[in-house]
Motif scaffolding. Structure first.
Motif, PDB file in Angstrom:
ATOM      1  N   ASP A  68       0.825  -1.210   0.000  1.00 10.59           N
ATOM      2  CA  ASP A  68       0.000   0.000   0.000  1.00 10.59           C
ATOM      3  C   ASP A  68       0.860   1.261   0.000  1.00 10.59           C
ATOM      4  N   VAL A  69       1.961   1.222   0.744  1.00  9.87           N
ATOM      5  CA  VAL A  69       2.884   2.362   0.727  1.00  9.87           C
ATOM      6  C   VAL A  69       3.493   2.532  -0.652  1.00  9.87           C
ATOM      7  N   ALA A  70       3.820   1.418  -1.291  1.00 11.04           N
ATOM      8  CA  ALA A  70       4.380   1.493  -2.639  1.00 11.04           C
ATOM      9  C   ALA A  70       3.364   2.032  -3.636  1.00 11.04           C
ATOM     10  N   THR A  71       2.092   1.712  -3.423  1.00 14.77           N
ATOM     11  CA  THR A  71       1.053   2.247  -4.304  1.00 14.77           C
ATOM     12  C   THR A  71       0.971   3.757  -4.211  1.00 14.77           C
ATOM     13  N   GLU A  72       1.060   4.283  -2.983  1.00 16.83           N
ATOM     14  CA  GLU A  72       1.067   5.734  -2.838  1.00 16.83           C
ATOM     15  C   GLU A  72       2.307   6.344  -3.494  1.00 16.83           C
ATOM     16  N   GLY A  73       3.431   5.634  -3.405  1.00 17.02           N
ATOM     17  CA  GLY A  73       4.629   6.128  -4.074  1.00 17.02           C
ATOM     18  C   GLY A  73       4.493   6.127  -5.587  1.00 17.02           C
ATOM     19  N   GLU A  74       3.806   5.114  -6.129  1.00 17.99           N
ATOM     20  CA  GLU A  74       3.573   5.082  -7.574  1.00 17.99           C
ATOM     21  C   GLU A  74       2.658   6.225  -8.011  1.00 17.99           C
ATOM     22  N   ARG A  75       1.691   6.579  -7.171  1.00 20.67           N
ATOM     23  CA  ARG A  75       0.822   7.702  -7.506  1.00 20.67           C
ATOM     24  C   ARG A  75       1.605   9.008  -7.530  1.00 20.67           C
ATOM     25  N   PHE A  76       2.519   9.182  -6.566  1.00 20.24           N
ATOM     26  CA  PHE A  76       3.348  10.384  -6.567  1.00 20.24           C
ATOM     27  C   PHE A  76       4.278  10.381  -7.775  1.00 20.24           C
ATOM     28  N   ARG A  77       4.795   9.220  -8.134  1.00 18.30           N
ATOM     29  CA  ARG A  77       5.667   9.122  -9.294  1.00 18.30           C
ATOM     30  C   ARG A  77       4.903   9.455 -10.580  1.00 18.30           C
ATOM     31  N   SER A  78       3.643   9.007 -10.672  1.00 18.77           N
ATOM     32  CA  SER A  78       2.852   9.334 -11.864  1.00 18.77           C
ATOM     33  C   SER A  78       2.585  10.833 -11.968  1.00 18.77           C
ATOM     34  N   LEU A  79       2.560  11.527 -10.805  1.00 18.61           N
ATOM     35  CA  LEU A  79       2.349  12.973 -10.833  1.00 18.61           C
ATOM     36  C   LEU A  79       3.552  13.699 -11.427  1.00 18.61           C
ATOM     37  N   VAL A  80       4.753  13.236 -11.109  1.00 21.08           N
ATOM     38  CA  VAL A  80       5.962  13.906 -11.593  1.00 21.08           C
ATOM     39  C   VAL A  80       6.475  13.302 -12.893  1.00 21.08           C
ATOM     40  N   SER A  81       5.839  12.257 -13.403  1.00 21.92           N
ATOM     41  CA  SER A  81       6.261  11.683 -14.687  1.00 21.92           C
ATOM     42  C   SER A  81       5.449  12.220 -15.852  1.00 21.92           C
ATOM     43  N   TRP A  82       4.447  13.067 -15.588  1.00 25.47           N
ATOM     44  CA  TRP A  82       3.678  13.758 -16.627  1.00 25.47           C
ATOM     45  C   TRP A  82       2.966  12.795 -17.573  1.00 25.47           C
ATOM     46  N   ARG A  83       2.453  11.684 -17.031  1.00 24.24           N
ATOM     47  CA  ARG A  83       1.745  10.729 -17.877  1.00 24.24           C
ATOM     48  C   ARG A  83       0.307  11.166 -18.159  1.00 24.24           C
ATOM     49  N   ASP A  84      -0.306  11.845 -17.191  1.00 21.53           N
ATOM     50  CA  ASP A  84      -1.678  12.309 -17.352  1.00 21.53           C
ATOM     51  C   ASP A  84      -1.641  13.715 -17.949  1.00 21.53           C
ATOM     52  N   PRO A  85      -2.088  13.905 -19.188  1.00 19.30           N
ATOM     53  CA  PRO A  85      -1.974  15.250 -19.799  1.00 19.30           C
ATOM     54  C   PRO A  85      -2.847  16.278 -19.113  1.00 19.30           C
ATOM     55  N   ARG A  86      -4.018  15.899 -18.609  1.00 22.90           N
ATOM     56  CA  ARG A  86      -4.902  16.864 -17.950  1.00 22.90           C
ATOM     57  C   ARG A  86      -4.362  17.242 -16.573  1.00 22.90           C
ATOM     58  N   ALA A  87      -3.857  16.257 -15.824  1.00 20.85           N
ATOM     59  CA  ALA A  87      -3.258  16.585 -14.528  1.00 20.85           C
ATOM     60  C   ALA A  87      -2.000  17.432 -14.692  1.00 20.85           C
ATOM     61  N   THR A  88      -1.288  17.245 -15.787  1.00 20.87           N
ATOM     62  CA  THR A  88      -0.103  18.074 -16.059  1.00 20.87           C
ATOM     63  C   THR A  88      -0.492  19.529 -16.244  1.00 20.87           C
ATOM     64  N   VAL A  89      -1.554  19.791 -16.995  1.00 21.52           N
ATOM     65  CA  VAL A  89      -2.008  21.166 -17.216  1.00 21.52           C
ATOM     66  C   VAL A  89      -2.467  21.803 -15.905  1.00 21.52           C
ATOM     67  N   ILE A  90      -3.194  21.036 -15.089  1.00 13.29           N
ATOM     68  CA  ILE A  90      -3.661  21.568 -13.809  1.00 13.29           C
ATOM     69  C   ILE A  90      -2.475  21.890 -12.904  1.00 13.29           C
ATOM     70  N   PHE A  91      -1.489  20.996 -12.876  1.00  9.94           N
ATOM     71  CA  PHE A  91      -0.318  21.225 -12.031  1.00  9.94           C
ATOM     72  C   PHE A  91       0.485  22.427 -12.508  1.00  9.94           C
ATOM     73  N   GLU A  92       0.667  22.589 -13.808  1.00 13.70           N
ATOM     74  CA  GLU A  92       1.404  23.733 -14.335  1.00 13.70           C
ATOM     75  C   GLU A  92       0.666  25.042 -14.053  1.00 13.70           C
ATOM     76  N   PHE A  93      -0.666  25.031 -14.173  1.00 12.57           N
ATOM     77  CA  PHE A  93      -1.429  26.246 -13.867  1.00 12.57           C
ATOM     78  C   PHE A  93      -1.319  26.608 -12.388  1.00 12.57           C
ATOM     79  N   PHE A  94      -1.363  25.598 -11.526  1.00 13.02           N
ATOM     80  CA  PHE A  94      -1.236  25.859 -10.093  1.00 13.02           C
ATOM     81  C   PHE A  94       0.141  26.426  -9.763  1.00 13.02           C
ATOM     82  N   MET A  95       1.194  25.883 -10.351  1.00 18.82           N
ATOM     83  CA  MET A  95       2.538  26.388 -10.086  1.00 18.82           C
ATOM     84  C   MET A  95       2.718  27.802 -10.632  1.00 18.82           C
ATOM     85  N   LEU A  96       2.092  28.113 -11.774  1.00 15.93           N
ATOM     86  CA  LEU A  96       2.178  29.466 -12.332  1.00 15.93           C
ATOM     87  C   LEU A  96       1.492  30.474 -11.425  1.00 15.93           C
TER      88      LEU A  96
END
Length: 674
Positions: free
Chosen positions: A606-634
């Motif tokens: 379960d801990v590894a699953t949470e780590g995979e979710r964090f890794r998917s956030l920084v690997s830019w696999r989801d194009p919509r989540a990438t746009v949301i994250f870039e807008f939030f950082m801007l």
């Protein structure tokens, strides 16, 4: 994909081939070695009518044989006698367009066993080559090789809250026993409460426990049986209650409260007579207070949260509107290895998403496993997974089907209105290692109705909110997290068993091993060093902040030195090469060690699953989540650049949280005002 249609209407003037003078005719249609069909048998009729249609699939220009045989038989107990037969060459069969009018049947004279024509018996038949768009396809005979679509049932959460039981009377051999527990059973599902001691003065037992079972709609698995049992182990049933599943109220509103009921218990041994008068003695005084309801606010399914394909609850009133659809094109399977003796492989695919299961046609005796089939599903959440598996169908009807491999496609990684045509490897994990069995070529496209609704789903959890507010597997024991994971695994296993049972009752059935492989049930959850290596790094990071700061010592309570079993001490002081000669004892120790390590592995996974979710956030696999994250950082960068640091601190709503120099109280500055 083409289909050979054969419509058998009726026959006339069939001769008597039986010594008794009776005729029970039926028709057999054969197209190759694996495509065949039978009409119903008409009893004692020389001019029977069938009006049945058969559809046999085959590749364009790749017919399994050169001709089609239509034979009329007389059904007998010992041996079926041939009445007459017809033969059609494939090159002479007309091809019909879906826009043409239906082809009218024609009378054909039947030939005897020697191929000679007779003027009397004849058969009214229509034969043509068409496609799946033909209107006769929906009325065609259901072959086990043509595509089929299955609808899985909705799974409800059956919650039984057992409060207390009064008037308990223990008789017979268990008269001195004071521990009593309750058992709730529905089909093969059994849940039990903890045993409690009965209050001897009032003959009352109090549990206040919640038991969770899984029920599928429509509710015809059976009745809910609640039993009160006295004694250790299986014990003796002293009271029983039977509730029809269809009579239990459905619950889908958070504000709706179901009141508990006092229900009398019946003795399973004492005879029950209709209309008898209760004399106030014996088990007739026993009653139980419980609350039963079918809770439709939860999502019950065989998949884990990270690989879920349908997050909707059981109650339709709580469904959110769909956000789009996904189109899947199953092209072909390449690179498959032949079996022993160079025998051909009979392959079919099973895609699954949501409530819709699909079984493609079976490629019979083909070296090129080409499907070219397209299917569509409604999408309610992009954080879901589309599963596609490849199976091998055995020639024997009762033989099991062997899995070749499975592909998982995460919809959140796909861009909208774009076609992804890709070849996915099929990998199977065996005891000898990972084996690549072939490649599956797919084409996937996702379409959305509204981009606003799609982005709004990113702000909501995957499962219904009730899963996080009131978890089903809630427990108050010390090992809360591990026990919750075990209970959730049990619920998923029960859901998979019910799905296999329901889909196996359909006609034609979807085999249980297929459902088990698609739901990933029956997988060994014991300790695996291969799985443990994936989680060592994350485990080390988690333990860094919890490193001890004081000198090492032994915690007497934590090490359980006061309640050790003799076998545990013997195992601890045993050498690496065990000195024990009892093979059964060694096997028991090994299984116990794997069971304990399996629980540890579940938590680490379960801990590894949470780590995979964090890794998917920084690997830019989801194009919509990438746009949301870039807008939030801007926005965060603009705020940090435009707003001064002192101004942000001065606007802090809580004065006591401000730094010393920004507080309004002038007395805080020694010697005068600010």
């Amino acid at each position: 994909m083409q289909y050979l249609f054969v419509r058998v209407v009726k026959a006339r003037k069939l001769p008597d081939v039986d010594a008794y003078g009776s005729l029970d005719p039926y028709v057999e249609v054969t197209f190759g070695d694996n495509n065949f069909g039978f009409t119903k048998c008409v009893k004692r009729n020389k001019n029977p009518e069938w009006n049945e249609t058969f559809a046999f699939p085959f590749e364009h220009g790749k017919a399994p044989t050169d001709g089609v045989d239509v034979k009329v038989y007389d059904k007998d107990l010992v041996k079926n006698d041939l009445v007459g037969k017809l033969h059609f060459d494939v090159v002479d069969i007309p091809q019909r367009s879906p826009y043409d009018i239906p082809l009218e049947p024609t009378w054909h004279e039947l030939l005897d066993g020697d191929g000679k024509s007779s003027a009397h018996p004849s058969l009214l038949v229509a034969i043509w080559i068409g496609s799946q768009a033909d209107e006769a396809y929906r009325h065609a005979w259901a072959s086990r090789y043509i595509p089929k679509v299955y609808e899985s049932p909705r799974l409800w959460c059956l919650r039984i809250t057992i409060f207390e039981a009064q008037g308990i009377t223990v008789t017979g051999g268990n008269a001195g026993i004071t521990e009593v527990f309750c058992k709730a059973s529905l089909g093969n599902q059994i849940k039990m409460t903890r045993p409690v001691k009965m209050q001897m003065t009032t003959s009352t037992c109090i549990w206040n426990e919640d038991l969770v079972l899984v029920a599928a709609e429509p509710f015809f698995e059976g009745d809910l049986v609640v039993s009160v049992i006295a004694g250790p182990g299986k014990g003796e049933v002293i009271g029983q209650l039977t509730v029809p599943l269809a009579s239990i109220d459905k619950h889908g509103d958070d504000n709706q409260f179901v009141t508990p009921d006092w229900i009398p218990l019946e003795s399973p041994t004492a005879p029950q007579f209709h209309g008898c008068v209760d004399d106030g003695s014996g088990n007739s005084q026993m009653k139980i207070c419980l609350r039963k309801l079918l809770d439709g606010r939860y999502h019950i399914g065989p998949d884990t949260e990270c690989c879920i394909d349908d997050p909707r609850p059981a109650d339709r009133r709580l469904w959110s509107p769909r956000i789009g659809s996904v189109d899947l094109g199953i092209l072909r399977v390449i690179g498959l290895k032949e079996r022993d003796g160079n025998s051909p492989l009979n392959k079919y695919c099973v895609p699954k998403y949501g409530k819709k299961w699909v079984r493609t046609r079976t490629v019979i005796d083909g070296r090129d496993h080409v499907f070219n089939e397209q299917y569509t599903w409604d999408v309610y959440d992009l954080a879901t997974v589309l599963n596609v598996a490849v199976f091998e169908q055995c020639a024997k009807q009762d033989s099991g089907h062997r899995e070749i491999g499975k592909v998982r496609i995460h919809l959140s990684h796909l861009e909208t209105d774009r076609v992804y045509a890709h070849s996915y490897p099929l990998v199977t994990l065996l005891s000898s290692g990972a084996v690549k069995t072939g490649e599956l070529q797919l084409a996937v496209k996702i379409s959305v109705l509204s981009s606003t609704n799609m982005l709004f789903r990113y702000a909501r959890p995957i499962l219904p909110s009730i899963h996080y507010v009131e978890p089903l597997a809630h427990t108050e024991q010390a090992d809360l997290f591990v026990e919750r994971e075990i209970e959730e695994d049990k619920l998923r296993s029960q859901a998979a068993e019910i799905l296999a049972l329901r889909l196996g009752r359909m006609e034609p059935p979807l085999r249980s091993e297929v459902v088990a492989f698609m739901c990933k049930t029956g997988v060994n959850s014991m300790y695996s060093l291969r799985k443990m290596k994936l989680c060592v790094a994350l485990l080390a990071v988690r333990n860094y902040r919890r490193r001890p700061t004081g000198p090492p010592h032994i915690d007497y309570n934590l090490s359980h030195l006061g309640n050790l079993h003799p076998d545990e001490l013997d195992e601890e002081f045993d050498t690496v090469k065990s000195r024990c000669d009892n093979d059964g004892l060694l096997r028991m120790r090994y299984d116990r060690l794997r069971s304990i390590a399996g629980r540890v592995q579940t938590v680490v996974g379960d801990v590894a699953t949470e780590g995979e979710r964090f890794r998917s956030l920084v690997s830019w696999r989801d194009p919509r989540a990438t746009v949301i994250f870039e807008f939030f950082m801007l926005v965060a960068a603009a705020v940090a650049y435009l707003v001064p640091f002192k101004g942000a601190i001065a606007k802090e709503p809580y004065p006591q949280c401000r730094p010393y120099v920004f507080q309004n109280d002038g007395s805080a500055i020694p010697g005068g005002d600010r």
